[in-house]
Design an enzyme around this catalytic site. Structure first.
Site, PDB file in Angstrom:
ATOM      1  N   LYS A  19       0.792  -1.233   0.000  1.00  0.00           N
ATOM      2  CA  LYS A  19       0.000   0.000   0.000  1.00  0.00           C
ATOM      3  C   LYS A  19       0.826   1.285   0.000  1.00  0.00           C
ATOM      4  O   LYS A  19       0.349   2.329  -0.434  1.00  0.00           O
ATOM      5  CB  LYS A  19      -0.932   0.005   1.207  1.00  0.00           C
ATOM      6  CG  LYS A  19      -2.084  -0.985   1.118  1.00  0.00           C
ATOM      7  CD  LYS A  19      -3.188  -0.478   0.212  1.00  0.00           C
ATOM      8  CE  LYS A  19      -4.463  -1.282   0.384  1.00  0.00           C
ATOM      9  NZ  LYS A  19      -5.562  -0.737  -0.417  1.00  0.00           N
ATOM     10  N   SER A  57       0.217  -9.792  -1.008  1.00  0.00           N
ATOM     11  CA  SER A  57      -0.013  -8.356  -0.831  1.00  0.00           C
ATOM     12  C   SER A  57       0.447  -7.793   0.510  1.00  0.00           C
ATOM     13  O   SER A  57       0.747  -6.610   0.612  1.00  0.00           O
ATOM     14  CB  SER A  57      -1.496  -8.032  -1.031  1.00  0.00           C
ATOM     15  OG  SER A  57      -2.295  -8.848  -0.212  1.00  0.00           O
TER      16      SER A  57
END
Length: 410
Positions: free
Chosen positions: A55, A304
């Protein structure tokens, strides 16, 4: 036309800008999964990224594109955790004030780390969507600049830098598997992958208990799923981003949904075979490997993130071991006379079972002479070994009954 905003030039710019703050996450070839599933499997380990997830890429690129006036007002965002840390870290580097609204159920490690980067944390709502609505209210009230965790083309462009790195390192990649919550990562990765090589297939993977992209693609329009029920907190989103949906429609080749039980097994596999901690949302693309209907291809699974608190890890490991029959509980009835406990222990030891916990209940029957109950939680090598122990107990006349394991550590 909005569809033109995600250009190759912007992806190239973002890929250079995010290098200033990201850690290099080179592809890891997995011999274990390659042999198991018949494809050449590589992992893109963003669980090893700064802030523990991808992110930071989108957050930093977004902040780099803001005007000085937008920065001076301070930033606000909503996040289940990883985007929160990305924005907080990127804001700290840019010298900008940041406020983050997180659902009350967010794992403690994500809350504390977000605070550690200097952001103010507000806990609100049970799911991301409720936290997000509250963040918009605070933005209106205080004049903050809102940075959406996924429904923002610049954020998605920053996330696309992952595809740039994958393709530079493995130009002949056939398939890229991407976790999906709101769709920012998948939009960036799929759009850039198709721009660089339309032959690359992109598979979106989402939790079965929050399959909003699947529902939206089937309906042909952005669709909200009414109920969220998944341990993959980072992808527990009810509605995909409406700004992103046209790109997802155009560039995602297939969607795979994964059950929570598959994530617990994938956690065990990654910990035991790759010595890596991957959070549940990051494990979606690992669990999806067994659902691929092809062989002999080069596949990259994007991991992720790796932000999982230790209590969650303990629960996931325990459940995974039980699913694999490496931990199980069995009850037997024994005559209420001396030496019976020793006899059962001796039999289990002979079969190489390892006892974790014993519960000897003399009150199972009103007539104690008819038998007392012995409940044993033990460790085995797997299903075959478990069956071997059960058969040995049966052969000795104990009539074993498999019962629900009530926690290894209780």
């Amino acid at each position: 036309m909005e569809m033109q905003q995600l250009s190759l030039e912007k992806f190239e710019e973002a890929s250079e800008i995010v290098k200033k703050v990201t850690q290099e996450t080179k592809l890891i070839y997995s011999e274990y999964f390659s042999e198991r599933y018949g494809n050449k499997i590589y992992f893109k380990p963003e669980n090893m990224q700064r802030t523990g997830a991808y992110k930071v890429r989108g957050a930093y690129y977004k902040i780099s594109q803001l005007t000085p006036e937008e920065r001076s007002r301070g930033l606000i965002t909503a996040s289940a955790g990883n985007h929160a840390q990305g924005v907080a870290y990127a804001a700290k580097l840019a010298g900008v004030k940041a406020t983050v609204v997180m659902p009350v159920s967010t794992p403690l490690i994500k809350v504390n780390r977000t605070k550690s980067y200097g952001a103010e944390v507000v806990l609100y709502g049970n799911v991301f969507d409720e936290a997000c609505a509250h963040a918009y209210e605070l933005a209106d009230e205080h004049g903050y600049t809102f940075v959406h965790p996924f429904n923002d083309l610049e954020v998605a462009t920053g996330q696309g830098s992952i595809a740039m790195e994958i393709i530079k390192e493995l130009p002949t990649v056939d398939y890229i598997l991407v976790p999906v919550g709101g769709g920012g990562l998948c939009t960036g990765v799929s759009t850039l992958a198709k721009l660089l090589n339309p032959k690359i297939k992109v598979i979106a993977v989402e939790p079965a208990g929050a399959a909003c992209l699947k529902a939206s693609l089937e309906a042909g329009e952005v669709t909200t799923v009414s109920k969220i029920n998944t341990i993959a907190d980072g992808t527990a989103v009810q509605t995909p981003g409406d700004k992103l949906f046209p790109y997802l429609q155009a560039n995602v080749d297939h969607v795979i949904t994964v059950d929570d039980s598959e994530l617990t097994l994938s956690f065990l596999d990654m910990a035991e075979n790759h010595k890596m901690i991957v959070e549940n949302s990051g494990l979606l693309t690992v669990a999806a490997l067994k659902h691929l209907d092809f062989k002999g291809k080069k596949v990259v699974s994007v991991l992720s993130g790796g932000n999982m608190d230790v209590l969650t890890m303990a629960t996931v490991v325990q459940n995974g071991l039980m699913q694999r029959d490496r931990i199980f509980t069995v009850s037997v009835m024994l005559p209420d006379k001396p030496g019976q406990l020793a006899a059962v222990s001796s039999l289990i030891a002979k079969e190489q079972g390892n006892v974790i916990k014993l519960e000897h209940n003399v009150f199972a029957n009103v007539n104690r002479t008819a038998g007392v109950e012995l409940t044993i939680t033990l460790e085995s090598f797997g299903t075959e070994h478990k069956d071997q122990i059960i058969k040995a107990l049966e052969a000795a006349g104990y009539c074993p009954v498999i019962t629900k394991t009530n926690g290894i550590y209780m």
